[in-house]
Design an enzyme around this catalytic site. Sequence first.
Site, PDB file in Angstrom:
ATOM      1  N   ARG A  47     -47.570  32.877  16.123  1.00 33.41           N
ATOM      2  CA  ARG A  47     -46.862  33.658  17.164  1.00 33.41           C
ATOM      3  C   ARG A  47     -45.775  34.394  16.495  1.00 33.41           C
ATOM      4  O   ARG A  47     -45.458  34.195  15.315  1.00 33.41           O
ATOM      5  CB  ARG A  47     -46.541  32.931  18.115  1.00 33.41           C
ATOM      6  CG  ARG A  47     -45.802  31.656  17.367  1.00 33.41           C
ATOM      7  CD  ARG A  47     -44.504  30.969  18.366  1.00 33.41           C
ATOM      8  NE  ARG A  47     -43.520  32.196  18.493  1.00 33.41           N
ATOM      9  CZ  ARG A  47     -42.839  32.573  17.662  1.00 33.41           C
ATOM     10  NH1 ARG A  47     -42.568  32.028  16.438  1.00 33.41           N
ATOM     11  NH2 ARG A  47     -41.698  33.353  17.795  1.00 33.41           N
ATOM     12  N   ALA A  49     -44.666  38.727  16.736  1.00 35.62           N
ATOM     13  CA  ALA A  49     -45.287  39.900  16.497  1.00 35.62           C
ATOM     14  C   ALA A  49     -45.957  40.386  14.924  1.00 35.62           C
ATOM     15  O   ALA A  49     -47.156  40.463  14.965  1.00 35.62           O
ATOM     16  CB  ALA A  49     -44.495  41.112  16.799  1.00 35.62           C
ATOM     17  N   ARG A  88     -53.825  38.673  22.538  1.00 32.24           N
ATOM     18  CA  ARG A  88     -52.560  38.949  23.226  1.00 32.24           C
ATOM     19  C   ARG A  88     -52.239  40.460  23.531  1.00 32.24           C
ATOM     20  O   ARG A  88     -52.380  41.214  22.659  1.00 32.24           O
ATOM     21  CB  ARG A  88     -51.422  38.201  22.604  1.00 32.24           C
ATOM     22  CG  ARG A  88     -51.773  36.737  22.498  1.00 32.24           C
ATOM     23  CD  ARG A  88     -50.299  36.200  21.675  1.00 32.24           C
ATOM     24  NE  ARG A  88     -49.420  35.681  22.909  1.00 32.24           N
ATOM     25  CZ  ARG A  88     -48.129  35.414  22.583  1.00 32.24           C
ATOM     26  NH1 ARG A  88     -47.833  35.217  21.137  1.00 32.24           N
ATOM     27  NH2 ARG A  88     -47.327  35.364  23.445  1.00 32.24           N
ATOM     28  N   GLN A 193     -39.542  28.269  22.361  1.00 28.95           N
ATOM     29  CA  GLN A 193     -39.481  28.657  20.648  1.00 28.95           C
ATOM     30  C   GLN A 193     -38.074  28.821  20.085  1.00 28.95           C
ATOM     31  O   GLN A 193     -38.053  28.555  19.024  1.00 28.95           O
ATOM     32  CB  GLN A 193     -40.193  30.193  20.534  1.00 28.95           C
ATOM     33  CG  GLN A 193     -41.711  30.401  20.926  1.00 28.95           C
ATOM     34  CD  GLN A 193     -41.830  30.699  22.409  1.00 28.95           C
ATOM     35  OE1 GLN A 193     -41.026  30.323  23.482  1.00 28.95           O
ATOM     36  NE2 GLN A 193     -42.745  31.553  22.750  1.00 28.95           N
ATOM     37  N   ASP A 234     -41.511  42.857  20.260  1.00 28.05           N
ATOM     38  CA  ASP A 234     -42.808  42.947  20.050  1.00 28.05           C
ATOM     39  C   ASP A 234     -43.404  44.172  20.239  1.00 28.05           C
ATOM     40  O   ASP A 234     -44.525  44.355  19.687  1.00 28.05           O
ATOM     41  CB  ASP A 234     -43.448  42.079  21.150  1.00 28.05           C
ATOM     42  CG  ASP A 234     -43.373  40.800  21.354  1.00 28.05           C
ATOM     43  OD1 ASP A 234     -42.069  40.093  21.385  1.00 28.05           O
ATOM     44  OD2 ASP A 234     -44.147  39.839  20.462  1.00 28.05           O
ATOM     45  N   ASN A 244     -39.618  42.283  24.461  1.00 32.26           N
ATOM     46  CA  ASN A 244     -39.334  41.193  23.503  1.00 32.26           C
ATOM     47  C   ASN A 244     -39.518  39.931  24.456  1.00 32.26           C
ATOM     48  O   ASN A 244     -39.853  40.133  25.771  1.00 32.26           O
ATOM     49  CB  ASN A 244     -37.963  41.232  22.959  1.00 32.26           C
ATOM     50  CG  ASN A 244     -37.711  39.938  21.853  1.00 32.26           C
ATOM     51  OD1 ASN A 244     -38.863  39.632  20.952  1.00 32.26           O
ATOM     52  ND2 ASN A 244     -36.967  39.174  22.108  1.00 32.26           N
ATOM     53  N   LYS A 245     -39.169  38.620  23.975  1.00 32.54           N
ATOM     54  CA  LYS A 245     -39.557  37.469  24.827  1.00 32.54           C
ATOM     55  C   LYS A 245     -38.775  37.462  26.169  1.00 32.54           C
ATOM     56  O   LYS A 245     -37.737  38.163  26.371  1.00 32.54           O
ATOM     57  CB  LYS A 245     -39.164  36.446  24.051  1.00 32.54           C
ATOM     58  CG  LYS A 245     -39.446  34.976  24.686  1.00 32.54           C
ATOM     59  CD  LYS A 245     -40.780  34.817  25.183  1.00 32.54           C
ATOM     60  CE  LYS A 245     -41.672  34.602  24.240  1.00 32.54           C
ATOM     61  NZ  LYS A 245     -42.946  34.556  24.899  1.00 32.54           N
TER      62      LYS A 245
HETATM   63  O1  MRU Z   1     -44.664  34.462  22.671  1.00 35.03           O
HETATM   64  P1  MRU Z   1     -44.065  34.733  21.144  1.00 35.03           P
HETATM   65  O2  MRU Z   1     -43.491  33.282  20.736  1.00 35.03           O
HETATM   66  O3  MRU Z   1     -45.251  35.170  20.290  1.00 35.03           O
HETATM   67  O4  MRU Z   1     -43.099  35.620  21.358  1.00 35.03           O
HETATM   68  C1  MRU Z   1     -42.298  36.119  19.957  1.00 35.03           C
HETATM   69  C2  MRU Z   1     -41.101  37.072  20.459  1.00 35.03           C
HETATM   70  O5  MRU Z   1     -40.997  37.395  21.514  1.00 35.03           O
HETATM   71  C3  MRU Z   1     -40.333  37.470  19.011  1.00 35.03           C
HETATM   72  O6  MRU Z   1     -39.074  37.786  19.528  1.00 35.03           O
HETATM   73  C4  MRU Z   1     -41.107  38.922  18.723  1.00 35.03           C
HETATM   74  O7  MRU Z   1     -42.431  38.633  18.420  1.00 35.03           O
HETATM   75  C5  MRU Z   1     -40.369  39.299  17.295  1.00 35.03           C
HETATM   76  S1  MRU Z   1     -40.782  38.259  15.923  1.00 35.03           S
HETATM   77  C6  MRU Z   1     -40.198  38.975  14.488  1.00 35.03           C
END
Ligand code: MRU
Length: 348
Positions: A47, A49, A88, A193, A234, A244-245
């Site tokens: 997981r 990006a 995704r 996470q 992302d 982002n998340k």
């Molecule tokens: O759902 P996830 O765990 O893939 O989400 C990840 C994030 O939101 C990260 O902050 C983002 O991908 C940046 S990673 C360098």
Amino acid sequence: MDPLPTLKWMGDSLRLLDQRELPGNEVYIDCRDVDSLASAIRTLAVRGAPAIGIAAAYGAVLAAITTDSGPGFREGFLAKLDKLAGTRPTAVNLFHCIEMQQEVFHKTGSREDAIKALLGSADDLLSADLDASRSIGCLGAGLLEPDSTVLTHCNAGGLATAGLGTALAVVYEAWDRGLISKVYADETRPLLQGARLTSWELIRAGIPVDVLPDSAAASLIRDGRIDAVIVGSDRVAANGDIANKIGTYPLALAASKHGVPFYVAAPLSTFDPATNTGAEIIIEQRSRAELSSFGERQLLPTEAGYWNPAFDVTPATLITAIICEKGVLSPPCRRTVRNILAGVDMFL
Ligand code: MRU
């Protein structure tokens, strides 16, 4: 800081550190075909990006290896790439890497040619990501004051990239320079996470970390206990809005309200000039199951509905700067995004 063993090409399979098992178990899964890799991406075994983009680039190699070299080879291969693209929707790195592999593929003739060229290209993407992480770390550390306490959200570390991270690359570099006193990591509901992965990474690196419920972050910021918020992304839209998340936007609101700098660390592979503003970013919606139970324990009454978006959009106006490998976009806006993508240096 050495890269984490997030993903590794093993000659005929892609080995992933299974992030669903962390922090309790450090186990690896070997994906030998596109179906197993697609499932690993969908279920967040891999997981973040940049990491899912690079995993998909190696997935293209698996697609070529596992497709019969008969007359249907090209269609069969492309159908497998479509399967990876359907895993995704929000992180643009996935689509950039797949498009790149498609272009590489179209320039090749035989299946053997294709495998070789796709593997070379996946290796290049991986090493470009490592280089980008290093530059982001150095540029981002330059923005922090000595004795900084930073707050981060989700995991934008080595686990989310080819091994060094984006937001956490800044933390690692700043720690090495003696600039960080502590990191606060939001736990990041519902898949945790931050609690499971960011704290695991930081403890491994010897960096003090306190985990907090997402809902406690605004109070921490208001109380003056945070010098900077640093998150990953992302997708960066053409106007500097970012996805982002889920939970990132409220952090940006709180940081703006209380005058705390809000930094986004993202490689250029996360920029998407084809997305005009954040409103156009497709936000992944995830299942009820992620909210409705905790282990064996049921959390929601059966009759309760749910809303479980995996990401949110933070407008550029709330972001102090976006740190990428080619410079610092401050302020992030249509002009600075256009300039950085056109190769204009923006080192502060
Ligand atoms: O759902 P996830 O765990 O893939 O989400 C990840 C994030 O939101 C990260 O902050 C983002 O991908 C940046 S990673 C360098």
